[in-house]
Design a protein around this motif. Sequence first.
Motif, short mmCIF file in Angstrom:
data_model
loop_
_atom_site.label_atom_id
_atom_site.label_comp_id
_atom_site.label_asym_id
_atom_site.label_seq_id
_atom_site.Cartn_x
_atom_site.Cartn_y
_atom_site.Cartn_z
N PHE A 152 0.71 -1.29 0.06
CA PHE A 152 0.06 -0.02 0.14
C PHE A 152 0.82 1.31 0.11
O PHE A 152 0.10 2.35 -0.39
CB PHE A 152 -0.88 0.19 1.05
CG PHE A 152 -2.15 -0.97 1.10
CD1 PHE A 152 -2.20 -1.51 -0.06
CD2 PHE A 152 -2.97 -1.10 2.00
CE1 PHE A 152 -3.48 -2.47 -0.28
CE2 PHE A 152 -4.06 -1.99 1.95
CZ PHE A 152 -4.39 -2.86 0.93
N SER A 153 2.01 1.04 0.35
CA SER A 153 2.99 2.28 0.47
C SER A 153 3.21 2.84 -1.00
O SER A 153 3.48 4.13 -1.27
CB SER A 153 4.24 2.15 1.01
OG SER A 153 5.06 1.14 0.11
N ARG A 154 2.93 1.91 -2.13
CA ARG A 154 3.03 2.07 -3.46
C ARG A 154 1.93 3.45 -3.81
O ARG A 154 2.01 4.20 -4.65
CB ARG A 154 2.79 1.07 -4.31
CG ARG A 154 3.86 -0.05 -4.25
CD ARG A 154 3.45 -0.97 -5.08
NE ARG A 154 4.70 -2.08 -4.90
CZ ARG A 154 4.33 -3.44 -5.39
NH1 ARG A 154 3.25 -3.77 -6.06
NH2 ARG A 154 5.09 -4.32 -5.08
N TYR A 155 1.05 3.34 -2.90
CA TYR A 155 -0.25 4.41 -3.33
C TYR A 155 -0.38 5.22 -2.15
O TYR A 155 -1.48 5.96 -1.74
CB TYR A 155 -1.46 3.21 -3.26
CG TYR A 155 -1.43 2.51 -4.38
CD1 TYR A 155 -1.28 2.63 -5.73
CD2 TYR A 155 -1.26 0.95 -3.89
CE1 TYR A 155 -1.15 1.26 -6.73
CE2 TYR A 155 -1.03 0.05 -4.81
CZ TYR A 155 -1.00 0.17 -6.06
OH TYR A 155 -0.78 -0.56 -7.12
N ASP A 156 1.03 5.88 -1.55
CA ASP A 156 1.13 6.93 -0.84
C ASP A 156 0.36 6.92 0.60
O ASP A 156 0.31 7.80 1.15
CB ASP A 156 0.37 8.25 -1.66
CG ASP A 156 1.10 8.65 -2.79
OD1 ASP A 156 2.42 8.46 -2.97
OD2 ASP A 156 0.58 9.26 -3.69
N MET A 157 0.28 5.39 0.91
CA MET A 157 -0.29 5.32 2.16
C MET A 157 0.94 5.19 3.24
O MET A 157 1.96 4.83 2.87
CB MET A 157 -1.19 3.91 2.35
CG MET A 157 -2.28 4.21 1.59
SD MET A 157 -3.58 2.86 1.97
CE MET A 157 -4.07 3.06 3.66
#
Length: 135
Positions: free
Chosen positions: A119-124
Amino acid sequence: MIIQEVPLAYVNQIWPQVETFITDALQYAHGEYTADDARVYASSGNWSLVVASMDDGSIHGAALLSYFNRPRDRVAFVMAIGGRLITNPDTWQQFEAIMKANGATYIEGAVRDSVARLFSRYDMQEKYSIVGKSL
């Protein structure tokens, strides 16, 4: 792949097709929720069921969302998400659009490390770790 929210009237009809995805996701919940609990919450409208399906209608993943309000945000909390190869920039954009259509201004979820990396790929960004104990 198409990401769509399942209308409440159809949750029980769709449930047999998503139960495995939800069961797999909830194995990391340490018994806090079972698939049966999730079905009750989803079919009663407390949680929202979102599915990832192909053009032919076959379902390849599912997520359960709970919405709540904070003083400055309406939060979409991912209670469970399961499936294979369902997260990419296009599907994530569709997922966010569903949450926004339900009034959400912020997304959260309690996740294990591998999902946090995904999810860090989606700025989370990681906010905190959650620990618990029965009293």
